[in-house]
Design a protein around this motif. Structure first.
Motif, mmCIF file in Angstrom:
data_model
loop_
_atom_site.group_PDB
_atom_site.id
_atom_site.type_symbol
_atom_site.label_atom_id
_atom_site.label_comp_id
_atom_site.label_asym_id
_atom_site.label_seq_id
_atom_site.Cartn_x
_atom_site.Cartn_y
_atom_site.Cartn_z
ATOM 1 N N LYS A 1 0.857 -1.184 0.000
ATOM 2 C CA LYS A 1 0.000 0.000 0.000
ATOM 3 C C LYS A 1 0.893 1.233 0.000
ATOM 4 O O LYS A 1 1.686 1.423 0.911
ATOM 5 C CB LYS A 1 -0.934 0.027 1.200
ATOM 6 C CG LYS A 1 -1.915 1.176 1.124
ATOM 7 C CD LYS A 1 -2.998 1.086 2.176
ATOM 8 C CE LYS A 1 -3.982 2.210 1.968
ATOM 9 N NZ LYS A 1 -5.057 2.196 2.920
ATOM 10 N N ALA A 2 0.745 2.023 -1.032
ATOM 11 C CA ALA A 2 1.571 3.223 -1.127
ATOM 12 C C ALA A 2 0.946 4.337 -0.295
ATOM 13 O O ALA A 2 1.372 4.600 0.823
ATOM 14 C CB ALA A 2 1.722 3.639 -2.586
ATOM 15 N N TRP A 3 -0.082 4.952 -0.790
ATOM 16 C CA TRP A 3 -0.807 5.995 -0.075
ATOM 17 C C TRP A 3 -2.231 5.996 -0.590
ATOM 18 O O TRP A 3 -2.523 5.458 -1.652
ATOM 19 C CB TRP A 3 -0.158 7.376 -0.260
ATOM 20 C CG TRP A 3 0.288 7.650 -1.654
ATOM 21 C CD1 TRP A 3 -0.468 8.166 -2.666
ATOM 22 C CD2 TRP A 3 1.576 7.396 -2.205
ATOM 23 N NE1 TRP A 3 0.274 8.251 -3.821
ATOM 24 C CE2 TRP A 3 1.551 7.789 -3.563
ATOM 25 C CE3 TRP A 3 2.769 6.891 -1.696
ATOM 26 C CZ2 TRP A 3 2.644 7.684 -4.405
ATOM 27 C CZ3 TRP A 3 3.860 6.795 -2.545
ATOM 28 C CH2 TRP A 3 3.793 7.190 -3.872
ATOM 29 N N SER A 4 -3.110 6.585 0.176
ATOM 30 C CA SER A 4 -4.522 6.537 -0.180
ATOM 31 C C SER A 4 -5.095 7.948 -0.203
ATOM 32 O O SER A 4 -5.243 8.573 0.840
ATOM 33 C CB SER A 4 -5.276 5.664 0.834
ATOM 34 O OG SER A 4 -6.624 5.548 0.459
ATOM 35 N N PHE A 5 -5.374 8.427 -1.405
ATOM 36 C CA PHE A 5 -5.964 9.752 -1.602
ATOM 37 C C PHE A 5 -7.316 9.573 -2.284
ATOM 38 O O PHE A 5 -7.418 8.883 -3.297
ATOM 39 C CB PHE A 5 -5.097 10.627 -2.510
ATOM 40 C CG PHE A 5 -3.704 10.919 -2.017
ATOM 41 C CD1 PHE A 5 -3.283 10.615 -0.732
ATOM 42 C CD2 PHE A 5 -2.783 11.505 -2.865
ATOM 43 C CE1 PHE A 5 -2.000 10.894 -0.298
ATOM 44 C CE2 PHE A 5 -1.494 11.794 -2.439
ATOM 45 C CZ PHE A 5 -1.107 11.488 -1.163
ATOM 46 N N THR A 6 -8.323 10.219 -1.734
ATOM 47 C CA THR A 6 -9.647 10.210 -2.351
ATOM 48 C C THR A 6 -10.082 11.649 -2.571
ATOM 49 O O THR A 6 -10.076 12.451 -1.628
ATOM 50 C CB THR A 6 -10.676 9.500 -1.436
ATOM 51 O OG1 THR A 6 -10.206 8.183 -1.150
ATOM 52 C CG2 THR A 6 -12.033 9.417 -2.102
ATOM 53 N N ALA A 7 -10.445 11.964 -3.794
ATOM 54 C CA ALA A 7 -10.877 13.327 -4.102
ATOM 55 C C ALA A 7 -12.256 13.597 -3.498
ATOM 56 O O ALA A 7 -13.197 12.835 -3.709
ATOM 57 C CB ALA A 7 -10.916 13.542 -5.609
ATOM 58 N N LEU A 8 -12.335 14.649 -2.722
ATOM 59 C CA LEU A 8 -13.609 15.101 -2.160
ATOM 60 C C LEU A 8 -14.280 16.097 -3.107
ATOM 61 O O LEU A 8 -15.502 16.168 -3.182
ATOM 62 C CB LEU A 8 -13.394 15.741 -0.793
ATOM 63 C CG LEU A 8 -12.769 14.832 0.266
ATOM 64 C CD1 LEU A 8 -12.431 15.620 1.519
ATOM 65 C CD2 LEU A 8 -13.709 13.679 0.586
ATOM 66 N N GLU A 9 -13.466 16.867 -3.787
ATOM 67 C CA GLU A 9 -13.947 17.756 -4.834
ATOM 68 C C GLU A 9 -12.806 17.992 -5.804
ATOM 69 O O GLU A 9 -11.631 17.854 -5.444
ATOM 70 C CB GLU A 9 -14.473 19.088 -4.283
ATOM 71 C CG GLU A 9 -13.410 19.995 -3.723
ATOM 72 C CD GLU A 9 -13.948 21.358 -3.269
ATOM 73 O OE1 GLU A 9 -15.174 21.515 -3.120
ATOM 74 O OE2 GLU A 9 -13.122 22.250 -3.057
ATOM 75 N N ARG A 10 -13.162 18.300 -7.047
ATOM 76 C CA ARG A 10 -12.128 18.529 -8.061
ATOM 77 C C ARG A 10 -12.674 19.520 -9.082
ATOM 78 O O ARG A 10 -13.839 19.476 -9.447
ATOM 79 C CB ARG A 10 -11.778 17.209 -8.746
ATOM 80 C CG ARG A 10 -10.666 17.342 -9.775
ATOM 81 C CD ARG A 10 -10.351 16.010 -10.446
ATOM 82 N NE ARG A 10 -9.763 15.072 -9.502
ATOM 83 C CZ ARG A 10 -10.101 13.783 -9.433
ATOM 84 N NH1 ARG A 10 -11.021 13.279 -10.232
ATOM 85 N NH2 ARG A 10 -9.529 12.981 -8.553
#
Length: 172
Positions: A92-101
């Motif tokens: 597992k590298a890193w976990s980013f989830t877009a909340l807005e874009r």
């Protein structure tokens, strides 16, 4: 003068053909591009979370730049791959989830820039970058990650990083 006229005519033909090849994109196509870009960015973040090294880096151009949260992190693609590989190898590298874009496209639809608010293991972060069309695929060419710091907490953060920043500044 006789030699100049054919050269001018050739330059005009090339100029006209270049403009035809680079026509402005209509609203429908721009909306389609935005959907494609969002899909690529979401897949890129998911590839990191799933530790899919090849999938992750396939979404970036060969000359991509990744700027991380640390002042020392201004990575060219090859160096970023070397830095990242051990994280991906651990599963597992890193976990980013877009909340807005927000995605913005050039009038020709071949370059776009974006900003995103991310939910991460570092809490809220901001990402921004540039994507470009490579063949039929959108690829990330430049990405900047920053930690979102509430204005009310800036003094405390500045105090925490002052010593480290002075070391970096002395090296520059």
């Amino acid at each position: 003068m006789k030699k100049i006229i054919p050269i001018i005519a050739l330059m005009l033909c090339i100029s006209c053909n270049t403009e035809k090849a680079r026509q402005k994109v209509d609203e429908f196509r721009l909306a389609q591009h935005k959907t494609e870009i969002n899909t690529v960015l979401d897949a890129w973040h998911k590839a990191a979370a799933d530790a899919k090294f090849d999938d992750y880096f396939s979404k970036m151009t060969d000359d991509a730049i990744f700027i991380g949260t640390d002042a020392s992190e201004n990575w060219k693609n090859a160096a970023f791959k070397n830095f990242s590989k051990p994280y991906f190898d651990k599963g597992k590298a890193w976990s980013f989830t877009a909340l807005e874009r927000n995605v913005f496209l050039s009038e020709y639809g071949d370059i776009a820039w974006f900003d995103e608010l991310l939910n991460t293991q570092m809490e809220l972060c901001r990402g921004s970058g540039v994507v470009k069309k490579v063949g039929d695929t959108w690829k990330i060419q430049h990405y900047v990650l920053s930690i979102a710091i509430p204005n009310d907490n800036v003094k405390e953060v500045v105090a925490l990083k002052k010593q480290y920043d002075s070391i970096i500044k002395s090296k520059l």
